[in-house]
Design a protein around this motif. Structure first.
Motif: not given
Length: 428
Positions: A194-214
């Motif tokens: 399992f992974s939790v990721l935060r995705f942020s949409a902007s004019g430059a595309g989709l940015a992603a940040e991994a928050l946790s894994h188990s």
């Protein structure tokens, strides 16, 4: 082709790359007049009768066919990825030769690339790995070293490892049009990650940040184990006794634990194991049952039994009960299994998976209401009890699934195109 993504799974393996148009696609394999994207992670060694020559390896459906055509001359291995993190597994004998895990992995990948028509190595390889490897007390660092050794033996130089649920999340994120916090569950044969990721949409595309894994070493093969342990092993002497020095003793349970696990079943085909079982059978009032166990082990029935169990699981995912049929070497099973019985057998496994989901949230510092989307991938995600686990924990969150067998490989292929691939790579 400059880059390749490989989802080397416990049950299936997929190769994927990205087209010049930026579209990830799985490589097809032609077998028996049909095309398939996912190949069974099975490896065969067929004896070469020419004196001194090593056995001839093959993979996937070709390995299965070798075993069906000539079982006496073929050593058949499946779910061998489960040995990757096991310090107790050093090597295994194939006829007169011994193979370490990295040998098996290297042979398998070399052959599957050849079967997929890849005649030259790509410049970059991105391969998936679980958050936590399967097995009792898995040594993840050992598994990583073995992966590295296998890939180096093939000649790969620019190699990157990406967590499998992260790859699935990045593939799923292509459909996102707004900011979202996504929980991804990858249910394979050996592990649930399992992974939790935060995705942020902007004019430059989709940015992603991994928050946790188990992750946890419980998944489809564990569910198979429960079916065999409850529906098959009792007919093979699991509760049998034998006489020793005037006492009646239970037959050691470790024989049935090994028989019920695909990766260990092949290792039971050793003279010392079979001789011990024959001694127990001679001293037991349940000799016919134990003899059936011996016959099944000697007959190398792992694939036939695997097909019967897989068919039962699939039917129980679609109906409240299903007919379980398996007939071979003195064992004849033909009975109805209820989904409720199956869910009772796997209840402890589901509880541990649930705890692992909760751990991913806790590590991210989130509550269930903070998750915007859930994406489930992998064959075991079809099991209704697995889906219900998420519906109960996240009653307000949409649960999506799709391309259960291909999403990880396609995500790995997309990662291979990244200019900042190190942000997604793991070292050990």
């Amino acid at each position: 082709m400059t880059a390749l993504g490989i989802d080397f799974g416990t049950t299936n393996t997929v190769l994927a790359s990205v087209s010049p148009e930026g579209i990830a696609h799985a490589h097809g394999f032609h077998h028996s007049g049909a095309m398939q994207d996912a190949v069974r992670t099975a490896l065969s060694f067929r004896r070469d009768t020419t004196r001194g020559n090593p056995p001839v390896p093959d993979v996937g459906p070709w390995a299965i066919q070798d075993f069906i055509d000539s079982p006496e001359e073929t050593r058949f291995l499946q779910s061998f990825k489960s040995f990757a993190a096991s310090p107790s597994f050093s090597d295994t004998a194939v006829f007169t030769r011994r193979y370490a895990f990295e040998d098996l992995m290297g042979i398998f990948l070399r052959r599957i690339m050849a079967r997929g028509g890849l005649t030259a190595l790509p410049e970059r390889l991105v391969i998936g790995r679980p958050v936590t490897f399967a097995g009792q007390n898995p040594d993840d660092a050992l598994a990583h070293r073995r992966y590295v050794a296998a890939l180096q033996s093939l000649g790969f130089s620019d190699t990157h490892f990406v967590l499998e649920p992260v790859a699935a999340a990045l593939y799923y994120a292509r459909s996102l049009t707004r900011d979202a916090t996504v929980l991804v569950g990858d249910f394979g044969g050996g592990t649930s990650d399992f992974s939790v990721l935060r995705f942020s949409a902007s004019g430059a595309g989709l940015a992603a940040e991994a928050l946790s894994h188990s992750g946890i070493g419980i998944a489809g093969d564990s569910f198979d184990y429960r079916i065999i342990d409850n529906a098959v092993s009792p007919l093979l002497g699991k509760y049998a006794t034998y006489r020793s020095w005037g006492k009646r003793l239970p037959v050691p349970v470790h024989y049935f634990a090994s028989f019920s696990r695909w990766n260990e079943l092949c290792l039971m085909q050793r003279p010392d194991v079979l001789n011990d079982l024959r001694e127990l059978a001679r001293a037991s009032d349940d000799r016919p049952q134990l003899q059936a166990l011996i016959d099944l082990i000697e007959g190398g029935v792992s694939y036939e039994l695997y097909r019967a169990v897989s068919r039962l699981k699939a039917e129980l995912s679609a109906a409240p009960q299903a007919q379980f049929q398996f007939k071979l070497s003195g064992l004849n099973i033909d009975k109805v299994i209820a989904r409720s019985d199956f869910e009772n057998w796997i209840s402890e496994d589901l509880a541990r998976i649930g705890i692992t989901v909760d751990a991913a949230l806790a590590k991210a510092g989130l509550e269930p209401r903070d998750i915007d989307q859930i994406f489930l991938t992998g064959g075991t995600s079809y099991v209704p009890a697995v889906r219900r686990l998420f519906d109960e924990r996240f009653p307000e969150t949409p649960v999506d699934s799709g391309e259960q067998l291909l999403s990880i490989a396609k995500g790995l292929a997309l990662v291979s195109q990244s200019n900042d691939i190190s942000r997604w790579s793991v070292q050990a």
